[in-house]
Design an enzyme around this catalytic site. Structure first.
Site, PDB file in Angstrom:
ATOM      1  N   HIS A   1       0.855  -1.199   0.000  1.00 30.65           N
ATOM      2  CA  HIS A   1       0.000   0.000   0.000  1.00 30.65           C
ATOM      3  C   HIS A   1       0.882   1.237   0.000  1.00 30.65           C
ATOM      4  O   HIS A   1       1.884   1.292   0.691  1.00 30.65           O
ATOM      5  CB  HIS A   1      -0.952   0.007   1.195  1.00 30.65           C
ATOM      6  CG  HIS A   1      -0.292  -0.202   2.515  1.00 30.65           C
ATOM      7  ND1 HIS A   1       0.078  -1.446   2.980  1.00 30.65           N
ATOM      8  CD2 HIS A   1       0.098   0.680   3.470  1.00 30.65           C
ATOM      9  CE1 HIS A   1       0.652  -1.329   4.163  1.00 30.65           C
ATOM     10  NE2 HIS A   1       0.687  -0.048   4.491  1.00 30.65           N
TER      11      HIS A   1
ATOM     12  N   HIS B   1       1.019   5.151   0.850  1.00 33.67           N
ATOM     13  CA  HIS B   1       0.347   6.240   1.575  1.00 33.67           C
ATOM     14  C   HIS B   1       0.508   7.542   0.788  1.00 33.67           C
ATOM     15  O   HIS B   1       1.630   7.888   0.393  1.00 33.67           O
ATOM     16  CB  HIS B   1       1.011   6.475   2.937  1.00 33.67           C
ATOM     17  CG  HIS B   1       0.906   5.338   3.904  1.00 33.67           C
ATOM     18  ND1 HIS B   1      -0.018   5.320   4.926  1.00 33.67           N
ATOM     19  CD2 HIS B   1       1.622   4.200   4.037  1.00 33.67           C
ATOM     20  CE1 HIS B   1       0.134   4.215   5.648  1.00 33.67           C
ATOM     21  NE2 HIS B   1       1.133   3.514   5.126  1.00 33.67           N
TER      22      HIS B   1
HETATM   23  P1  AMP Z   1       1.574   0.531   7.360  1.00 44.71           P
HETATM   24  O1  AMP Z   1       2.077   0.899   8.720  1.00 44.71           O
HETATM   25  O2  AMP Z   1       2.332   1.192   6.261  1.00 44.71           O
HETATM   26  O3  AMP Z   1       1.435  -0.965   7.172  1.00 44.71           O
HETATM   27  O4  AMP Z   1       0.127   1.189   7.293  1.00 44.71           O
HETATM   28  C1  AMP Z   1      -1.069   0.500   7.398  1.00 44.71           C
HETATM   29  C2  AMP Z   1      -2.165   1.532   7.340  1.00 44.71           C
HETATM   30  O5  AMP Z   1      -3.396   0.897   7.118  1.00 44.71           O
HETATM   31  C3  AMP Z   1      -2.302   2.347   8.633  1.00 44.71           C
HETATM   32  O6  AMP Z   1      -2.104   3.736   8.361  1.00 44.71           O
HETATM   33  C4  AMP Z   1      -3.731   2.036   9.081  1.00 44.71           C
HETATM   34  O7  AMP Z   1      -4.372   3.140   9.665  1.00 44.71           O
HETATM   35  C5  AMP Z   1      -4.391   1.610   7.787  1.00 44.71           C
HETATM   36  N1  AMP Z   1      -5.537   0.728   7.944  1.00 44.71           N
HETATM   37  C6  AMP Z   1      -5.608  -0.403   8.689  1.00 44.71           C
HETATM   38  N2  AMP Z   1      -6.829  -0.956   8.567  1.00 44.71           N
HETATM   39  C7  AMP Z   1      -7.540  -0.171   7.721  1.00 44.71           C
HETATM   40  C8  AMP Z   1      -8.873  -0.201   7.202  1.00 44.71           C
HETATM   41  N3  AMP Z   1      -9.721  -1.180   7.518  1.00 44.71           N
HETATM   42  N4  AMP Z   1      -9.260   0.787   6.374  1.00 44.71           N
HETATM   43  C9  AMP Z   1      -8.414   1.785   6.038  1.00 44.71           C
HETATM   44  N5  AMP Z   1      -7.146   1.869   6.481  1.00 44.71           N
HETATM   45  C10 AMP Z   1      -6.713   0.910   7.322  1.00 44.71           C
END
Ligand code: AMP
Ligand code: ZN
Length: 157
Positions: A103, A105
């Site tokens: 993903h 950001h």
């Molecule tokens: P990372 O630390 O780069 O793996 O970021 C994972 C991101 O996914 C975090 O910023 C979370 O807030 C986001 N996240 C987790 N679950 C969900 C969800 N169900 N919908 C939208 N974002 C999510």
């Protein structure tokens, strides 16, 4: 469907099995608001095809993903009136990756918040010129293999 994909949170979001605040979708990518926004409009762009990190994706797929990141980023900037954007993508636990589906950001940034640069995340490590030469040589050698497999590292951290 690959093994492990069935239980993947972001695969479920991409398939519409878990609700999300979708902002964009096409045949290959899905973009939605982060559930814990670091700023309003914090958006995640994911490939629909499951991969844990970008090193599990082919180069062409990574290129196609980032083309769409650029496209969505323009909408995020215009839609939030941000002064700038941080575009961040973590690979592996050591890099802070929590959700093991690639993903990217896209985080709107504002001059008024007192911008945090990369130094705010990782401090500068001063290194001797010979050390830098050794590191560059090791990386160059691995890239020069012409393979996505990087092999052993020649230096110790
Ligand atoms: P990372 O630390 O780069 O793996 O970021 C994972 C991101 O996914 C975090 O910023 C979370 O807030 C986001 N996240 C987790 N679950 C969900 C969800 N169900 N919908 C939208 N974002 C999510
Ligand atoms: Zn997945």
């Amino acid at each position: 469907m690959t093994e492990g994909e069935g239980g993947c949170l972001f695969c479920k979001i991409a398939r519409g099995e878990i609700p999300s605040k979708k902002v964009y979708e096409d045949a290959n990518v899905f973009a939605f608001l982060d559930i814990n926004p670091r700023n309003p409009g914090h958006t995640l762009v994911i490939p629909k095809k499951h991969a844990a990190t970008i090193l599990e994706m082919g180069e062409k797929d990574v290129g196609a993903l980032y083309e769409r990141v650029r496209y969505v980023a323009a909408g995020v900037q215009a839609g939030t009136k941000a002064d700038g954007l941080s575009i961040v993508q973590s690979n592996g636990k050591a890099a802070g990756q929590v959700v093991t589906h690639v993903h990217v950001h896209i985080i709107p940034r504002y001059l008024s918040e007192g911008p945090v640069s990369l130094e705010g995340v990782l401090g500068v490590k001063k290194m001797a010129d010979e050390t830098l030469d050794g590191i560059a040589a090791s990386i160059k050698k691995s890239i020069g293999n012409g393979s996505e497999e990087t092999g052993e590292s020649d230096f110790d951290f």
